[in-house]
Enzyme design. Structure first.
Site, PDB file in Angstrom:
ATOM      1  N   ASP A 124       0.855  -1.199   0.000  1.00 32.73           N
ATOM      2  CA  ASP A 124       0.000   0.000   0.000  1.00 32.73           C
ATOM      3  C   ASP A 124       0.886   1.241   0.000  1.00 32.73           C
ATOM      4  O   ASP A 124       2.017   1.173  -0.478  1.00 32.73           O
ATOM      5  CB  ASP A 124      -0.963  -0.080   1.205  1.00 32.73           C
ATOM      6  CG  ASP A 124      -2.278   0.636   0.910  1.00 32.73           C
ATOM      7  OD1 ASP A 124      -2.233   1.824   0.577  1.00 32.73           O
ATOM      8  OD2 ASP A 124      -3.350   0.005   1.020  1.00 32.73           O
ATOM      9  N   HIS A 150       2.048   1.953  -3.232  1.00 35.25           N
ATOM     10  CA  HIS A 150       1.184   2.973  -3.826  1.00 35.25           C
ATOM     11  C   HIS A 150       1.795   4.374  -3.804  1.00 35.25           C
ATOM     12  O   HIS A 150       1.119   5.348  -4.093  1.00 35.25           O
ATOM     13  CB  HIS A 150      -0.187   2.972  -3.139  1.00 35.25           C
ATOM     14  CG  HIS A 150      -0.948   1.693  -3.336  1.00 35.25           C
ATOM     15  ND1 HIS A 150      -2.176   1.452  -2.775  1.00 35.25           N
ATOM     16  CD2 HIS A 150      -0.634   0.564  -4.037  1.00 35.25           C
ATOM     17  CE1 HIS A 150      -2.598   0.232  -3.124  1.00 35.25           C
ATOM     18  NE2 HIS A 150      -1.665  -0.323  -3.882  1.00 35.25           N
TER      19      HIS A 150
END
Ligand SMILES: *[C@@H]1O[C@H](CO)[C@@H](O)[C@H](O)[C@H]1NC(C)=O
Ligand SMILES: *[C@@H]1O[C@H](CO)[C@@H](O)[C@H](O)[C@H]1NC(C)=O
Ligand SMILES: *[C@@H]1O[C@H](CO)[C@@H](O)[C@H](O)[C@H]1NC(C)=O
Ligand SMILES: *[C@@H]1O[C@H](CO)[C@@H](O)[C@H](O)[C@H]1NC(C)=O
Ligand SMILES: *[C@@H]1O[C@H](CO)[C@@H](O)[C@H](O)[C@H]1NC(C)=O
Length: 392
Positions: free
Chosen positions: A214, A237
């Site tokens: 993430d 991310h």
């Protein structure tokens, strides 16, 4: 009499000097409290911590090399003097999802002059938990390490491996530095944000490497004076400010610098995201400089219509005001044609956005492009892709 007094004062001064230069330190080795390799060392660690924390001279809790199990544990201050936890070994979480009362595996809380060091590893054993909640956020899973209300702290040479949820969460801290901090989890591990910062000031992350499923670093409301320097991210991310504007009573974000970082194969590079139909907030003085992008899907992104899974009314503009934001010397490759996207709120256009020396190339055949809404960026230097013309 005066002379003796003076002598005494000098002697005392010399003594104080001596003590502080030799850095007297009491060391509490967990193995002296019964910790055994391969066993759960929770009780031994609590008793070492309690003794160290009560020490009136600087102290250290020492965990030697070797693999130890640890059930959920809170290191709770305040302590009587500076305190260090030196972890040389590997601490392994249990594979069940038990948490401390703060929702973590390990929490460091209300400590001043705190150091975490040693070259050791916090292994969250997350593989058993990833995906348990589908795409939803697994609130009940433990965060690997929480730092709550730490003042004047230094965390260095530590590894966080395979957390079940976020690797690190920072809340209510002031002056806390992470250096040579290494985060490792696979690209497909859900919700394993690297470092999440909220309601804290003076946070530095330097010389570190974050590979996870993430966000690399996410910066939430109330973050002030955060600097991220010489950090490598990817997979994951990317570096993100926000999301902002989802909750009531959020605090402004102010003074964020991201410098000399490399993002590799991440979904986003440097991004600011806010919700439509949001609460009122602001984010300003945000600077991204000297950033290398390697095959990044959205290298430069302001997204004020961030609304995953249609959780909001996307027609109502965001009320998070973005101002004084710069993107300078950002180079490398984009995995999608839109290398720069600045989508600001129609209700509150971005102000003071500066874009300079951008050289981003799409890895496909077409040239890279940029898109803007509700922003009139000041542009200088090389611009590739050409900076967008604003629709505002
Ligand atoms: C910040 O914390 C570090 C580490 O504990 C300490 O050495 C430094 O003096 C602190 N800075 C300030 C301004 O207090
Ligand atoms: C932010 O940093 C500046 C300069 O380093 C300092 O003067 C200011 O007090 C800091 N503010 C906060 C909220 O930490
Ligand atoms: C920038 O980061 C790289 C590693 O990613 C490092 O080797 C280099 O020294 C850094 N440059 C500066 C000026 O800090
Ligand atoms: C580039 O990124 C895309 C999208 O994330 C990915 O599918 C592809 O494998 C990456 N290419 C390389 C060479 O890593
Ligand atoms: C933005 O920058 C301008 C010009 O430097 C300054 O006058 C203004 O106070 C800044 N606004 C914020 C919210 O930082």
């Amino acid at each position: 009499m005066m002379k003796d007094m003076a002598k005494f004062v000098v002697a005392k001064f010399v003594l104080v000097l001596f003590v502080s230069t030799t850095r007297a330190l009491s060391v509490f080795d967990v193995t002296k409290e019964g910790a055994k390799i391969g066993a759960d060392i929770n009780q031994a660690l609590i008793s070492s911590w309690n003794k160290a924390c009560a020490s009136t001279i600087p102290s250290k809790v020492f965990i030697p090399k070797g693999i130890f199990l640890l059930s959920p544990m809170t290191f709770e201050g305040p302590c009587k003097a500076a305190i260090e936890v030196e972890v040389q070994g590997t601490l392994k979480a249990l594979t069940n999802s038990k948490v401390t009362k703060d929702g973590s595996w390990v929490t460091f809380q209300r400590i001043e002059h705190f150091t975490l060091s040693g070259g050791g590893t916090f292994d969250g054993q997350g593989a058993s938990a990833w995906g348990n909640c589908g795409n939803n956020f697994c609130q009940q899973l433990p965060i690997n390490i929480r730092f709550d209300f730490i003042i004047n702290g230094f965390v260095h040479n530590i590894r966080s491996l395979n957390s079940k949820q976020f690797h690190v969460n920072i809340l209510g801290c002031n002056n806390l530095t992470f250096q040579r901090f290494y985060i490792i989890a696979p690209a497909d591990s859900h919700n394993t944000d690297g470092i999440h910062i909220g309601r804290s000031s003076g946070i530095k992350i330097i010389d570190s490497h974050i590979r996870t499923g993430d966000d690399c670093v996410s910066i939430g409301d109330g973050s002030k004076n955060v600097s991220i320097t010489n950090v490598k991210c990817g997979p994951g991310h990317g570096i993100s400010i926000g999301s902002l504007g989802k909750f009531e009573k959020e605090e402004p974000v102010f003074g964020i610098t991201v410098k000399n970082c490399t993002l590799t194969n991440t979904d986003n590079g440097v991004r600011i995201k806010t919700w439509p139909a949001s609460t009122v907030n602001s984010a300003s003085m945000i600077h991204f400089e000297d950033i290398n992008m390697v095959n990044v899907s959205n290298p430069i992104l302001i997204d004020q219509v961030y609304c995953p899974w249609n959780q909001c009314n996307a027609q109502v503009p965001s009320r998070v005001k973005l101002s004084n934001i710069s993107f300078k010397r950002i180079r490398g490759t984009s995995a999608t044609p839109v290398a720069m996207k600045l989508v600001c709120s129609s209700g509150m256009p971005c102000q003071g956005v500066e874009v300079a020396d951008i050289q981003l190339k799409y890895i496909g055949k077409e040239p890279a492009i940029s898109e803007c809404e509700n922003v009139k960026p000041m542009i200088s230097g090389v611009m590739n892709p050409p900076a967008c013309r604003s629709k505002a």
